[in-house]
Design an enzyme around this catalytic site. Structure first.
Site, short mmCIF file in Angstrom:
data_model
loop_
_atom_site.label_atom_id
_atom_site.label_comp_id
_atom_site.label_asym_id
_atom_site.label_seq_id
_atom_site.Cartn_x
_atom_site.Cartn_y
_atom_site.Cartn_z
N GLY A 168 -42.92 29.08 -38.29
CA GLY A 168 -41.92 28.21 -38.89
C GLY A 168 -40.52 28.41 -38.36
N ASN A 209 -34.05 35.43 -42.70
CA ASN A 209 -34.73 34.13 -42.78
C ASN A 209 -35.88 34.11 -43.76
OD1 ASN A 209 -35.97 31.48 -41.60
ND2 ASN A 209 -37.56 33.03 -41.31
N SER A 236 -30.73 27.21 -48.47
CA SER A 236 -31.47 25.95 -48.57
C SER A 236 -30.56 24.91 -49.19
CB SER A 236 -32.72 26.12 -49.43
OG SER A 236 -33.32 24.87 -49.72
N TYR A 245 -37.02 29.36 -56.78
CA TYR A 245 -36.62 29.20 -55.39
C TYR A 245 -35.19 28.68 -55.30
CZ TYR A 245 -36.50 27.46 -50.59
OH TYR A 245 -36.14 27.21 -49.28
#
Length: 250
Positions: A17, A91, A143, A157
Site C-alpha cells: 500500500g 505510516n 487522514s 480510526y
C-alpha cells in the site's frame, strides 16, 4: 529530488500500500530505507524489489510497533546499519470498519496504540540522533478523516488520525530549533487494501466528491513525502498537507 540522495529513512507499515509506495519513492531518489511491518512475507518481497530496482541499502524487520521495546530495538539496529536516521515516516495504521456499538474497549486501545502511540515511540527513539546532528525530517501519515471525520471512517480510526495532527503540531514546536521538521500528510481515498475493504459504491461517493474524479495512488502520497523529507523543505513544519484530489478544501 537531489536533496534526498544519500539520506537514510525508516518507513513503518511498508510491506504494501502507501508504505510500499513511500519506500519505493524514497529509494528511487537515493535514500537507504529501513522497513518494518508485521506482514513478513510481503515485506521481504518489497525489500527485494527495492534492492533490485534501486540498489540502495535496505533493512527489513518484522516489528510490532505497538510495543516500545521492539520499536527501540529496530531503531537502534537501523542506526547501526546506516550510521544515522535522517527521515522517519510514521505510516503504519489499522482501520477496523465497525460502528461504535461494535467497537470494544480493547480494539479502541489497539487502534490508538498502532495509529498514534507508535508515532510517539518512533519519534522518541530517533530524536536523540537527529538532535545531535541538527537535522531530521519526521512525517506522520494522518487522514482526511482526521480533519473532517471521514466518509466511511470508523470512530476510533477518525479519532486516532485527528490525534496525529495534534501530535505533529506540538512536536514541531519542541524540535524546530534543532533543524528538525515535523509534518503530517492527510490522504484522501487511496487505492490500497484499505480502500478495497469498502464497497465500490462507497468509493464512487468519494470519486464523485473529488475535483479530479478519481481515487489517489500510493505514488501520490510518496511524492508528497519526498518533498517534506527533502533538504529543500527546511522551512515547512507543523503543516498538514492534504493529498485528496480536492475532496476537502482548506
Amino acid at each position: 529530488m537531489e536533496g534526498l540522495n544519500g539520506m537514510c529513512a525508516i518507513i513503518t507499515g511498508s510491506a504494501q500500500g502507501m508504505g510500499k509506495g513511500i519506500a519505493l519513492g524514497l529509494a528511487r531518489r537515493g535514500v537507504n530505507v529501513a522497513l518494518c511491518d508485521l506482514k513478513w512475507a510481503e515485506l521481504q518481497e518489497t525489500g527485494d524489489q527495492i534492492k533490485t530496482e534501486t540498489g540502495v541499502h535496505v533493512l527489513c524487520r518484522k516489528v510490532d510497533i505497538s510495543k516500545q521495546e521492539e520499536v527501540e530495538n529496530f531503531v537502534k539496529e537501523a542506526e547501526t546499519e546506516f550510521g544515522r536516521i535522517d527521515i522517519l515516516v510514521n505510516n503504519a495504521g489499522i482501520h477496523p470498519l465497525k460502528p461504535i456499538e461494535q467497537i470494544s474497549s480493547e480494539e479502541w486501545d489497539l487502534v490508538f496504540a498502532v495509529n498514534v502511540k507508535s508515532d510517539f515511540f518512533f519519534a522518541k527513539a530517533v530524536l536523540p540522533g537527529m538532535r545531535k546532528r541538527k537535522f531530521g525530517r519526521i512525517i506522520c501519515i494522518s487522514s482526511e478523516a482526521g480533519k473532517n471525520g471521514g466518509t466511511v471512517a470508523a470512530l476510533h480510526y477518525a479519532a486516532s488520525k485527528g490525534a496525529v495532527l495534534g501530535f505533529v503540531r506540538n512536536l514541531a514546536q519542541q524540535v524546530g530549533a534543532d533543524g528538525i521538521t515535523v509534518n503530517a500528510i492527510a490522504p484522501g481515498r487511496i487505492m490500497t487494501a484499505m480502500s478495497g475493504a469498502v464497497s465500490p459504491k462507497e468509493n464512487r461517493k468519494f470519486i464523485d466528491m473529488s475535483i479530479t474524479k478519481s481515487l489517489g495512488k500510493p505514488e501520490d502520497i510518496a511524492y508528497a513525502v519526498c518533498y517534506l523529507a527533502s533538504r529543500e523543505a527546511s522551512f515547512v513544519t507543523a503543516e498538514t498537507m492534504a493529498v485528496n484530489g480536492g475532496t476537502l478544501r482548506d
